[in-house]
Design a protein around this motif. Structure first.
Motif, mmCIF file in Angstrom:
data_model
loop_
_atom_site.group_PDB
_atom_site.id
_atom_site.type_symbol
_atom_site.label_atom_id
_atom_site.label_comp_id
_atom_site.label_asym_id
_atom_site.label_seq_id
_atom_site.Cartn_x
_atom_site.Cartn_y
_atom_site.Cartn_z
ATOM 1 N N THR A 42 0.841 -1.213 0.000
ATOM 2 C CA THR A 42 0.000 0.000 0.000
ATOM 3 C C THR A 42 0.871 1.256 0.000
ATOM 4 O OG1 THR A 42 -1.801 -1.108 1.125
ATOM 5 C CG2 THR A 42 -1.764 1.288 1.278
ATOM 6 N N ALA A 43 1.927 1.227 0.797
ATOM 7 C CA ALA A 43 2.815 2.396 0.864
ATOM 8 C C ALA A 43 3.421 2.690 -0.503
ATOM 9 C CB ALA A 43 3.908 2.154 1.899
ATOM 10 N N ALA A 44 3.837 1.635 -1.205
ATOM 11 C CA ALA A 44 4.426 1.830 -2.541
ATOM 12 C C ALA A 44 3.378 2.391 -3.501
ATOM 13 C CB ALA A 44 4.976 0.502 -3.050
ATOM 14 N N GLU A 45 2.153 1.887 -3.397
ATOM 15 C CA GLU A 45 1.072 2.347 -4.279
ATOM 16 C C GLU A 45 0.765 3.835 -4.065
ATOM 17 O OE1 GLU A 45 -2.422 -0.118 -3.829
ATOM 18 O OE2 GLU A 45 -3.716 1.484 -4.604
ATOM 19 N N LEU A 46 0.789 4.260 -2.804
ATOM 20 C CA LEU A 46 0.361 5.632 -2.473
ATOM 21 C C LEU A 46 1.515 6.633 -2.384
ATOM 22 C CD1 LEU A 46 -2.251 4.989 0.392
ATOM 23 C CD2 LEU A 46 -2.637 5.095 -2.088
#
Ligand SMILES: NC(=O)c1ccc[n+]([C@@H]2O[C@H](COP(=O)([O-])OP(=O)(O)OC[C@H]3O[C@@H](n4cnc5c(N)ncnc54)[C@H](OP(=O)(O)O)[C@@H]3O)[C@@H](O)[C@H]2O)c1
Length: 238
Positions: A42-46
């Motif tokens: 999620t961190a990479a996506e956002l």
């Protein structure tokens, strides 16, 4: 100036939507969670910063706070109904364990995180705790824990106000597209919850994200110590 925003439980569901909303505004966003793979994805996506942390573990929360000397927005999203993932035996021992689990997950998680980070919050900052429509009825340890969270937030507001901070609660009704129900929401219950709304629909994560974004905005500085219900009218206040 971009803000520094911490969203606990930011890997999925409502926390992820809130993290995305603040990122869209260019803010620096830190998200936490226990499942490290999910958190990092999620961190990479956002474009957020992942910090693995169990909000119910004092040592892990202390490490998180040591990593965040300054903060503008704290969203205590980590939580969920722990009764959905445990077998109830009905014994008093089990009843005690079940209540402790929901109090740890939904009340102490926010209390520990807020206590650890209160001094890091800069004037103009906001604390947002997340309760539930279940707090209005509190037939379960989950509802009672969320009700206690809302009661505590009112006192927290008085404590935080002189530091230039606001503290509020968002209380969602049924919100879909999250992992909250662990696949255990029956069609019959879903239909009943939607029928109780005035707008005839379930909530979406963005309904909560926009509310959190508003509560942290300059236009909301005189709103503190309050519970904002986001439930399509399923529970009304006046
Ligand atoms: N969806 C609804 O209808 C609804 C309605 C009312 C209130 N709420 C509340 O909204 C919040 C978010 O729920 P959701 O619907 O977005 O469900 P969700 O998708 O299950 O999100 C909960 C998140 O919290 C994290 N989490 C749980 N316990 C944690 C802990 N001890 N430390 C750190 N992270 C933790 C989970 O990740 P890990 O498991 O990886 O830690 C998960 O990412 C919860 O507090 C819930 O009670 C939801």
């Amino acid at each position: 100036m971009t803000r520094i925003v911490l969203v606990t439980g930011g890997s999925t569901g409502l926390g992820k939507a809130i993290a995305a909303r603040f990122r869209a505004d260019g803010d620096t966003v830190v998200i936490t969670g226990r499942r490290e793979d999910r958190l990092r994805a999620t961190a990479a996506e956002l474009g957020a910063r992942p910090v693995p942390c169990d909000a119910g573990d004092p040592a892990q929360v202390a490490r998180l706070a040591a990593d965040l000397p300054e903060l503008d927005v704290l969203v205590n999203m980590a939580g969920g109904n722990t009764d959905l993932t445990r077998e109830a035996t009905g014994t008093l021992e089990d009843t005690r364990a079940a209540w402790h689990a929901n109090l740890d997950a939904n009340l102490l998680s926010a209390v520990l995180t807020t206590t650890a980070l209160l001094d890091a919050l800069r004037p103009g900052g906001s604390i947002i705790n997340v309760s539930s429509i279940g707090a209005e009825y509190a037939v379960s340890s989950y509802g009672a824990a969320k009700a206690a969270l809302a009661a505590w937030t009112a006192g927290l507001s008085a404590q935080a106000g002189p530091k230039g901070l606001t503290a509020n609660v968002i209380s969602p009704g049924l919100i879909e597209e999250t992992e909250f129900f662990q696949g255990k929401l029956t069609d019959e219950r879903r239909a009943r919850l939607i029928a109780a709304t005035h707008d005839g629909r379930a909530g979406k994560p963005d309904d909560i994200a926009e509310t959190a974004y508003f509560l942290a905005s300059p236009g909301a500085r005189h709103i503190t110590g309050q519970t904002l219900h986001v439930n399509g009218g399923a529970h009304t206040t006046r």
